[in-house]
Scaffold this active site. Sequence first.
Site, PDB file in Angstrom:
ATOM      1  N   HIS A 319       0.859  -0.940  -0.066  1.00  0.00           N
ATOM      2  CA  HIS A 319       0.050  -0.069  -0.075  1.00  0.00           C
ATOM      3  C   HIS A 319       0.563   1.459  -0.009  1.00  0.00           C
ATOM      4  O   HIS A 319       1.498   1.107   0.827  1.00  0.00           O
ATOM      5  CB  HIS A 319      -0.824   0.046   1.130  1.00  0.00           C
ATOM      6  CG  HIS A 319      -0.152   0.326   2.149  1.00  0.00           C
ATOM      7  ND1 HIS A 319      -0.410   1.647   2.892  1.00  0.00           N
ATOM      8  CD2 HIS A 319      -0.020  -0.359   3.588  1.00  0.00           C
ATOM      9  CE1 HIS A 319       0.541   1.928   3.967  1.00  0.00           C
ATOM     10  NE2 HIS A 319       1.008   0.441   4.124  1.00  0.00           N
ATOM     11  N   CYS A 320       0.083   2.193  -0.209  1.00  0.00           N
ATOM     12  CA  CYS A 320       0.799   3.397  -1.109  1.00  0.00           C
ATOM     13  C   CYS A 320      -0.412   4.653  -0.155  1.00  0.00           C
ATOM     14  O   CYS A 320      -1.281   3.999   0.778  1.00  0.00           O
ATOM     15  CB  CYS A 320       1.311   4.368  -1.520  1.00  0.00           C
ATOM     16  SG  CYS A 320       0.207   3.236  -3.370  1.00  0.00           S
ATOM     17  N   SER A 321      -0.470   5.471  -0.318  1.00  0.00           N
ATOM     18  CA  SER A 321      -1.501   6.477   0.405  1.00  0.00           C
ATOM     19  C   SER A 321      -3.157   6.304   0.524  1.00  0.00           C
ATOM     20  O   SER A 321      -3.838   5.710   0.173  1.00  0.00           O
ATOM     21  CB  SER A 321      -1.321   8.051   0.433  1.00  0.00           C
ATOM     22  OG  SER A 321      -0.096   8.710   1.456  1.00  0.00           O
TER      23      SER A 321
END
Length: 387
Positions: A319-321
Amino acid sequence: MRGRWEQLMHLPREFKEMGVVLSRMNNNCRVASREAASTIQTVNSTSDREVNSTDSDHSSIIPIQNKDVCEPEEILVPLLPEITHVERGYITPLQVYNLLNAEEGQPALYDPYYILVLDCRSAERYKDSHVVTARASVTVIHPELGCLISCIDLQKYSVILLYAEEGSSPVGSVKARADSPDLQRCFFQLSALGMDPVILLGGFTAFHTLYPFLCTSRMVLLEPERHTLTIYPSEILEGALYQGSAAQAENYRIIKNLHITHVVNATANSPDAFPNMLCYLRLPLSDDAQQDLVEALPLASRFIHQALKGVPAGRVLVHCSMGRSRSSALTLAFLMEHRHWSLLHALRWLKERRACTAPNINFLQQLLTYEELLFGSRLTSLDDIRR
């Protein structure tokens, strides 16, 4: 840029400057995390060296220092993704899962006209449990009255999905008509109206076996009700690799229902939500034109690989933002290195499962360089992946 990649094969790097950390957790995942940490910290090592750990259930942070990045030991031979044959008119449970959790700006399921799901089983079975947002088929296609929704309204839906209790026989076959007559009737009535419905392969039974948390006894139809639904990360490799947002990585229900064991956190500001439960690889990246992925791509690729090949096998969330750019770059690197797919094929695979995939141009250029490093030549052009 290529010179920097090649230097990594010979020169040690100081990862502490980049802030790469490996979080450790409790005994439930210690063996798997040791293997991942040992592999990340070693180049072409023939021995398994464990990182220092304790028997405490509290997470500790281990900076990775003075170690080479793991580079491929040999030039890879490119392969094509294996395509699973599916009978005409059918769609797999995994594809339905990703449709229900698709995001384009906001979760697509919040739109009442995004997907029309018709449960073609008995009323009793529908009331007991059904796929989230499903309607009983008789409320749309009545055995005697025909279609109860106007063609104009039907055309508003992006997807029309039908399912019975089970089923995988060719559409229109004698067996299919015998096993699920109501579904076959709905399918051909909708087709006659110019619609293009699809059927859930294996029916409700197959979907409920894999995704019971996306089945409910409640009717969820109106937009306000839809906004209460939990939207899950995209499933990239079945029962193994997922990609999503920071908010999803912080949602305990999601982590529990997907049986996540390992997380790649590619954000600079979102903390690791469950450090005492899960194995984390923290890569504090920025989604901009200056971010260098030289260390991040091979680190994430090896971490994911070691998690998935563990005994028992782990499940990884990257995941990232927002789950679009940074996380996509890391997922693509893994698919290229450990599935031996070109960047073009890896990107097509990823976009089919997560439509909002959008690594920035800087990341795409670095992935092209990584492809050349892995396979010994450039297999994909920037024009190929920007079409």
